[in-house]
Scaffold this motif. Structure first.
Motif, PDB file in Angstrom:
ATOM      1  N   GLN A   9       0.813  -1.218   0.000  1.00  0.00           N
ATOM      2  CA  GLN A   9       0.000   0.000   0.000  1.00  0.00           C
ATOM      3  C   GLN A   9       0.844   1.263   0.000  1.00  0.00           C
ATOM      4  O   GLN A   9       0.307   2.366   0.012  1.00  0.00           O
ATOM      5  CB  GLN A   9      -0.914   0.006   1.231  1.00  0.00           C
ATOM      6  N   THR A  10       2.165   1.108  -0.056  1.00  0.00           N
ATOM      7  CA  THR A  10       3.043   2.273  -0.046  1.00  0.00           C
ATOM      8  C   THR A  10       3.705   2.408  -1.404  1.00  0.00           C
ATOM      9  O   THR A  10       4.489   1.551  -1.819  1.00  0.00           O
ATOM     10  CB  THR A  10       4.132   2.132   1.039  1.00  0.00           C
ATOM     11  N   LEU A  11       3.382   3.494  -2.109  1.00  0.00           N
ATOM     12  CA  LEU A  11       3.966   3.701  -3.419  1.00  0.00           C
ATOM     13  C   LEU A  11       5.439   4.062  -3.280  1.00  0.00           C
ATOM     14  O   LEU A  11       5.855   4.733  -2.333  1.00  0.00           O
ATOM     15  CB  LEU A  11       3.231   4.821  -4.158  1.00  0.00           C
ATOM     16  N   GLY A  12       6.219   3.598  -4.255  1.00  0.00           N
ATOM     17  CA  GLY A  12       7.647   3.905  -4.236  1.00  0.00           C
ATOM     18  C   GLY A  12       8.492   2.651  -4.221  1.00  0.00           C
ATOM     19  O   GLY A  12       8.001   1.522  -4.309  1.00  0.00           O
ATOM     20  N   SER A  13       9.789   2.851  -4.094  1.00  0.00           N
ATOM     21  CA  SER A  13      10.743   1.746  -4.166  1.00  0.00           C
ATOM     22  C   SER A  13      10.800   0.989  -2.845  1.00  0.00           C
ATOM     23  O   SER A  13      10.919   1.588  -1.775  1.00  0.00           O
ATOM     24  CB  SER A  13      12.135   2.294  -4.507  1.00  0.00           C
ATOM     25  N   ILE A  14      10.698  -0.326  -2.925  1.00  0.00           N
ATOM     26  CA  ILE A  14      10.871  -1.164  -1.741  1.00  0.00           C
ATOM     27  C   ILE A  14      12.358  -1.231  -1.423  1.00  0.00           C
ATOM     28  O   ILE A  14      13.156  -1.667  -2.237  1.00  0.00           O
ATOM     29  CB  ILE A  14      10.336  -2.594  -1.990  1.00  0.00           C
ATOM     30  N   GLY A  15      12.719  -0.769  -0.244  1.00  0.00           N
ATOM     31  CA  GLY A  15      14.126  -0.777   0.144  1.00  0.00           C
ATOM     32  C   GLY A  15      14.853   0.514  -0.146  1.00  0.00           C
ATOM     33  O   GLY A  15      16.046   0.625   0.167  1.00  0.00           O
ATOM     34  N   GLY A  16      14.183   1.483  -0.776  1.00  0.00           N
ATOM     35  CA  GLY A  16      14.836   2.744  -1.081  1.00  0.00           C
ATOM     36  C   GLY A  16      15.960   2.550  -2.090  1.00  0.00           C
ATOM     37  O   GLY A  16      15.759   2.007  -3.172  1.00  0.00           O
ATOM     38  N   VAL A  17      17.171   2.975  -1.730  1.00  0.00           N
ATOM     39  CA  VAL A  17      18.313   2.829  -2.641  1.00  0.00           C
ATOM     40  C   VAL A  17      18.840   1.403  -2.656  1.00  0.00           C
ATOM     41  O   VAL A  17      19.623   1.036  -3.531  1.00  0.00           O
ATOM     42  CB  VAL A  17      19.444   3.802  -2.241  1.00  0.00           C
ATOM     43  N   ASN A  18      18.420   0.600  -1.698  1.00  0.00           N
ATOM     44  CA  ASN A  18      18.875  -0.789  -1.627  1.00  0.00           C
ATOM     45  C   ASN A  18      17.911  -1.695  -2.392  1.00  0.00           C
ATOM     46  O   ASN A  18      16.726  -1.396  -2.527  1.00  0.00           O
ATOM     47  CB  ASN A  18      18.959  -1.253  -0.169  1.00  0.00           C
ATOM     48  N   PRO A  19      18.405  -2.826  -2.903  1.00  0.00           N
ATOM     49  CA  PRO A  19      17.501  -3.767  -3.584  1.00  0.00           C
ATOM     50  C   PRO A  19      16.519  -4.380  -2.606  1.00  0.00           C
ATOM     51  O   PRO A  19      16.765  -4.442  -1.392  1.00  0.00           O
ATOM     52  CB  PRO A  19      18.459  -4.809  -4.163  1.00  0.00           C
ATOM     53  N   ALA A  20      15.375  -4.841  -3.126  1.00  0.00           N
ATOM     54  CA  ALA A  20      14.385  -5.503  -2.276  1.00  0.00           C
ATOM     55  C   ALA A  20      14.945  -6.815  -1.739  1.00  0.00           C
ATOM     56  O   ALA A  20      14.696  -7.191  -0.598  1.00  0.00           O
ATOM     57  CB  ALA A  20      13.101  -5.758  -3.060  1.00  0.00           C
ATOM     58  N   PHE A  21      15.706  -7.517  -2.563  1.00  0.00           N
ATOM     59  CA  PHE A  21      16.456  -8.703  -2.132  1.00  0.00           C
ATOM     60  C   PHE A  21      17.486  -9.015  -3.203  1.00  0.00           C
ATOM     61  O   PHE A  21      17.430  -8.490  -4.331  1.00  0.00           O
ATOM     62  CB  PHE A  21      15.544  -9.912  -1.855  1.00  0.00           C
ATOM     63  N   THR A  22      18.442  -9.840  -2.857  1.00  0.00           N
ATOM     64  CA  THR A  22      19.526 -10.197  -3.770  1.00  0.00           C
ATOM     65  C   THR A  22      19.589 -11.707  -3.933  1.00  0.00           C
ATOM     66  O   THR A  22      19.532 -12.441  -2.942  1.00  0.00           O
ATOM     67  CB  THR A  22      20.875  -9.680  -3.243  1.00  0.00           C
TER      68      THR A  22
END
Length: 510
Positions: free
Chosen positions: A350-363
């Protein structure tokens, strides 16, 4: 001019005879070896081209062998999964049978539980023993490993991921549309039902993705009791209720466009409709003030008409620059370099924008079964396949629980456990195994099968090209051999004549 010391005609005949012998030897060599090019001197450019084509043929042949080996690996994994699937179906039968409490004795339930325990042990044994040349296939050996998983990312499943040697693959997620429940707001403008006729009743129907239910309430029924009554049948309707101010917020239990909430008024003649706020209101805003800004219809207007309905929304997301498909909070992206799906948390969805900000959501750190199915060793010709761990501790889900919970003395056992939960776990496990089998089947049919066919065509065409350059054309070479034989015989006869010519000098000395 007549000479004795130097027989020019003989020298000429010897030279030509040598040339004809060389041509004859060349034809004999080509016909005996079947090759037009036996050494670089035969055709320098043709030799280079044919050797390159030979190299391609060797690589293509090895790639076909690799693809056939990959097919064998998948066949073995599929065989183990097929048996596990059969065992899970047996578990499903035992769970359903054990739910018939009045028709089963305690001894029968214990016997069913013994079967469950035996099946769980067998599933683990199959998962740990299914192997190819000593490498385990179903115990997580070929599952992908991830790190740096953001708290808003849940239930990550990586089906395939291509990475260069020694590299990781970051997965970046951008939420472009928030996931929403379907929702309506039932406003009564007070804490209980106000009926003009105290002997009357207020009747309405609530429907959701799971089904519908009709409710009847008398005058002065508190809205808290109405909400409790609706929640009693949440499993039946797929709709939950919560009081908010002097109204009731109805929303779907799940997110997504497949979810909906509808309200149909059956009887409202006794409701005091003189109050301006009595009505059904659209809701994804979760309070009465926001709801009042979107008045739909009054109860009186709804009676006898089509129900008022609201649908949910799937989350919208972009994963590594690719627009993902989604269902509810579940996001999936399938490309030739990345095939993964995961569920966003309620906050993340429900939150628009990048998950994790400048970091990847997962690697994705690595793992997976890697097959090189092309003639070149590079990422383009690489095919990866994730085969997850199918032991009982991993079959199921975080929301429903895992298969080992059906064991003796655990929460979903058949003797005195929660059988509804047990069935949800088994359903989830069956779906998990079936999905894995489906992915393996698709990999076999579409990736391996088409690769073998295309490589076979490539091998045929490459062989044909190499043959046209290097192989002997027996028709033309046989003609050349016959020509060379005749010319050699002719040159030998001429040489004999040229040797006899100096003898004519003797007649001059007589």
């Amino acid at each position: 001019m007549t000479r004795i010391n130097t027989n020019v005609q003989s020298l000429l005949s010897q030279r030509i005879l040598g040339q004809q012998n060389k041509s004859l030897n060349t034809s004999l060599e080509r016909l005996s070896t079947g090759l037009r090019i036996n050494r670089g001197a035969d055709d320098p450019a043709g030799l280079i081209a044919s050797e390159n084509l030979r190299s391609e043929k060797a690589s293509i042949t090895a790639a076909i062998s690799n693809a056939e080996r990959a097919d064998q690996v998948v066949n073995i994994a599929e065989g183990g999964l097929q048996e596990i699937n059969s065992l899970l179906l047996e578990v499903q039968s035992l769970v359903t049978q054990s739910s018939n409490e009045a028709g089963l004795s305690t001894e029968e339930k214990k016997a069913n539980q013994l079967q469950i325990d035996s099946i769980l042990e067998t599933v683990d044994r199959i998962a740990s023993s299914t192997s190819f040349q000593g490498t385990k296939l179903l115990n997580g050996t070929y599952d992908f490993t991830i790190s740096g998983q953001n708290a808003n990312i849940e239930s990550v499943q990586v089906n395939a991921a291509k990475t260069a040697y020694g590299e990781n693959r970051d997965v970046n997620v951008l939420v472009t549309q928030s996931a929403q429940h379907a929702g309506l707001f039932l406003s009564l403008d007070q804490a209980n039902i106000d009926l003009n006729d105290t002997n009357g009743s207020f009747v309405f129907e609530v429907a959701g993705a799971e089904g519908s239910r009709q409710f009847t309430f008398a005058s002065d029924t508190a809205i808290t009791d109405i909400a409790k009554a609706i929640n009693t049948f949440s499993d039946v309707t797929g709709v939950s209720a919560a009081t908010s101010g002097t109204g009731i917020a109805l929303k779907s239990t799940e997110y997504g466009s497949d979810e909906f909430v509808s309200v149909k008024v059956i009887e409202d003649s006794d409701v005091n409709v003189g109050k301006a706020t009595v009505g059904v209101y659209n809701l994804e805003a979760k309070n009465e003030d926001d709801a009042e800004a979107a008045v739909a219809q009054t109860f009186a207007a709804l009676k006898g008409s089509n129900p008022i309905r609201d649908s949910g929304l799937d989350v919208g997301a972009i994963v590594n620059g690719i627009t993902a498909t989604s269902k509810g909070r579940v996001v999936k992206v399938t490309t030739d370099h990345l095939d993964t799906q995961f569920q966003l948390s309620e906050t993340g969805a429900q939150t628009l924008g990048s998950i994790g900000g400048v970091n990847p959501a997962f690697t994705i750190d690595g793992g997976g079964a890697k097959f090189n199915l092309g003639p070149n060793v590079d990422i383009i010709n690489q095919a990866t396949l994730g085969i997850s761990n199918v032991t009982v501790r991993n079959l199921g889900s975080l929301s429903t629980g895992f298969l080992d919970e059906l064991g003796s003395s655990k929460g979903a056992n058949l003797e005195n456990g929660n059988l509804a939960k047990a069935q949800d776990i088994v359903d989830s496990a069956i779906n998990q195994v079936s999905s894995l089998r489906g992915r393996l089947g698709a990999f076999q049919k579409n990736t391996i099968g088409s690769t073998i066919r295309s490589l076979g065509v490539a091998l045929e065409n490459t062989s044909a090209a190499e043959s046209s350059i290097r192989d002997t054309d027996f028709a033309s070479e046989t003609a050349a051999l016959t020509r060379s034989q005749i010319l050699v015989q002719s040159a030998q006869q001429v040489l004999s004549i040229s040797k006899a010519q100096p003898q004519a000098v003797l007649s001059l000395l007589q």
